[in-house]
Design an enzyme around this catalytic site. Sequence first.
Site, PDB file in Angstrom:
ATOM      1  N   CYS A   1       0.840  -1.213   0.000  1.00  0.00           N
ATOM      2  CA  CYS A   1       0.000   0.000   0.000  1.00  0.00           C
ATOM      3  C   CYS A   1       0.871   1.258   0.000  1.00  0.00           C
ATOM      4  O   CYS A   1       1.705   1.436   0.879  1.00  0.00           O
ATOM      5  CB  CYS A   1      -0.919  -0.005   1.230  1.00  0.00           C
ATOM      6  SG  CYS A   1      -1.909   1.497   1.308  1.00  0.00           S
TER       7      CYS A   1
ATOM      8  N   LYS B   1       1.435  -9.535  -0.194  1.00  0.00           N
ATOM      9  CA  LYS B   1       1.142  -8.749  -1.411  1.00  0.00           C
ATOM     10  C   LYS B   1       2.128  -7.586  -1.484  1.00  0.00           C
ATOM     11  O   LYS B   1       2.209  -6.775  -0.561  1.00  0.00           O
ATOM     12  CB  LYS B   1      -0.301  -8.243  -1.375  1.00  0.00           C
ATOM     13  CG  LYS B   1      -0.725  -7.513  -2.656  1.00  0.00           C
ATOM     14  CD  LYS B   1      -2.248  -7.365  -2.704  1.00  0.00           C
ATOM     15  CE  LYS B   1      -2.754  -6.685  -3.957  1.00  0.00           C
ATOM     16  NZ  LYS B   1      -2.709  -5.229  -3.903  1.00  0.00           N
TER      17      LYS B   1
ATOM     18  N   GLY C   1      -2.634  -6.630 -11.867  1.00  0.00           N
ATOM     19  CA  GLY C   1      -2.391  -5.334 -12.504  1.00  0.00           C
ATOM     20  C   GLY C   1      -2.879  -5.273 -13.929  1.00  0.00           C
ATOM     21  O   GLY C   1      -2.400  -5.996 -14.797  1.00  0.00           O
TER      22      GLY C   1
END
Length: 343
Positions: free
Chosen positions: A100, A139, A201
Amino acid sequence: MQIGTLTLQNNLLLAPMAGYTDLPFRLLVKRCGAGMVFTEMVSAHGLVYSNGKTGAYLATTKEEFPLSAQIFGVDECIIAEAARCIQERGIAAIDLNMGCPVRKVVKKGAGAALMNALPLAQKIIKAVRKAVTVPVTVKIRSGWDSRSINCGTVAAMAQDCGADAIIIHPRTARQLFAGAADWAIIREIKHAVTIPVIGNGDVKNRADALRMQIETGCDGVMIGRGALGQPWIFQQGYSGIHPGLATHEHLPAALFSHIDLIERVYGGSVGPQRFIPHLFHYLKGIPRVKALRRYLGSDVKTLDDLRRTLIEFFQGSFPERPAVEGTGIGFCAAMQAAADPRE
Ligand SMILES: Cc1cc2nc3c(=O)[nH]c(=O)nc-3n(C[C@H](O)[C@H](O)[C@H](O)COP(=O)(O)O)c2cc1C
């Protein structure tokens, strides 16, 4: 596809998306056929120390199995404790957010900042691995910026610490959503580790998902924005090469199922606001939608109003009329706000 001890029915996964991947949307996507769904990122600190509000993000039902809960934080003991709480709730897997790029997260050293703090990242993954028996995934992004692309090193480190899979969104944290996701990086990660690699993505349809698998050799494909407004992207047999054509066929059923699920999960008195961010995505590119938006902006106050309005719209009996200023629930403004992607 296998992630640790967990066998998925297929290798298409719904990405964690703050503000979108709540229980109703996850249930809808699961019904459409997703192999696995993820909660939005949840603060480990909030889960361990605070109120029921953070815990509410973990509400689940058996129907959406296997669910993975994504957590973010910076203290390995707190993150491990949060992971234990998640496992106790019967959630199937835990995903550690190390990608993030949002300022309020990275300024505390969490999210993508951990890609610049490998000793701490290592401690966190080891602590979580030790704390739970459910599969643990990590992630990541490509790196912090274009001069520090280190996702191969991070992925190998995560594997050594006991992670069961790597999820890679191949943009740097600095890039946010700019430019194209660099799928060549997914292929590099595939060479760097032996655990499953899930590529993520810019997958907007099933053809993209297939192309990502062929070009990168990834084991699974995670879909984020491509699932917004088209949850049927997960449906078997849906080619999705021409999303515009598929839209009319799938849209009404998805919309009404989604509204029903919101009512089921949040109760009959919940207003249409929960649906606003999704509605914006469902309505993209639909003819006559401007008039519908004006109508929604003035007259829709309950989920039943919303259903009625949408039925009229899809039946073609929708009255075109000017907006009434200063009334309603502010759909138009809220839909504009929902257009800004966050991470
Ligand atoms: C609105 C929004 C919210 C997001 N929230 C999260 C999040 O909570 N945790 C996370 O790891 N990624 C989050 N992401 C990133 C997505 O999971 C995904 O990595 C990114 O959107 C790229 O995939 P896509 O091109 O399929 O959308 C978010 C993305 C969007 C658009």
